[in-house]
Design an enzyme around this catalytic site. Sequence first.
Site: not given
Length: 346
Positions: A58, A130-132, A155, A159, A219
Amino acid sequence: MKILVTGGAGFIGSAVVRLAVARDHAVVNLDALTYAGSLENIANVADDPLYAFEQANIRDRAALDRIFAAHQPDAVMHLAAESHVDRSIDGPGGFIETNITGTYNMLESARSYWVARGKPEEFRFHHISTDEVYGSLGAEGMFTEDTPYDPRSPYSASKASSDHLVRAWHETYGLPVVLTNCSNNYGPFHFPEKLVPVVILNALAGKPIPVYGEGLNVRDWLYVEDHADALLLVLEKGALGRSYNIGGENEARNIDLVKTICGILDQKRPKDVPYADQIAFVQDRAGHDLRYAIDPSRIRDELGWRPSVTVEEGLERTVQWYLDNEDWWRALQNRDGVGQRLGSKG
């Protein structure tokens, strides 16, 4: 529907590909086949006439334009990403290039294609996140779609950036998008660097089972096939410009999850001493978020979705899958980073 799935040879992407083909959608799988991707993950659909594969990155805008023109998808499910927090600590550059610049390329390529076709109303660009991105919770509370972003690792910051780009392309250019933010996934075909497969494979090998800190990080665990089901539902029925949090409704402390897996292995492949005796507490990860928890009310109330698999059921299925598919994970043991402590440079 013909769906262009990016990252479709990875863990979550391959689950989406397998389910979409099973539901008679045509799928174009775009994957760079980096260390975490494997064509074995989608071997059961490789010869299906509904399936096509394109090896591309990508980061390569020209390749994306060619693939859009050649396959003319009705929708995009963008899952391709660098996704391992520990790797992002050791080498953040790849996360910036793939998750931010790569998503920008996807948005621009999709927008050009959409405009050239006369902006069809049925086109969708589904960005999977992501929920992060929300940061870390204390002992109470849950993430909602309105929770302010507060990423804590390279990371999650990459995101969060990609989420912002997707929303901006919707607001500025009218690109028809939907977004999802998920909790921790687990299940079959999980690349052996994440917690659940590490526990299973180290236990079977008689190696120490590493647990960060005291194992008290919490988590919400989402079975990957449930997640794939939710993602296809959001693609088909989600409101444009809307984001949906997808959770497993299965909160657990890491240490309790590890002990549960050890107990399952005690039953399925018993040995002289309990597998839990192999648990070894190791130095915590830098910036390790204490707790993530998803409030799934929106996807439940608006789209009628709830997870079908409890964490106990899902872990039992997952352990059994790894016991039954040794050839799959053995072939990955020599890939970059497998079996090594990553993220210690932080």
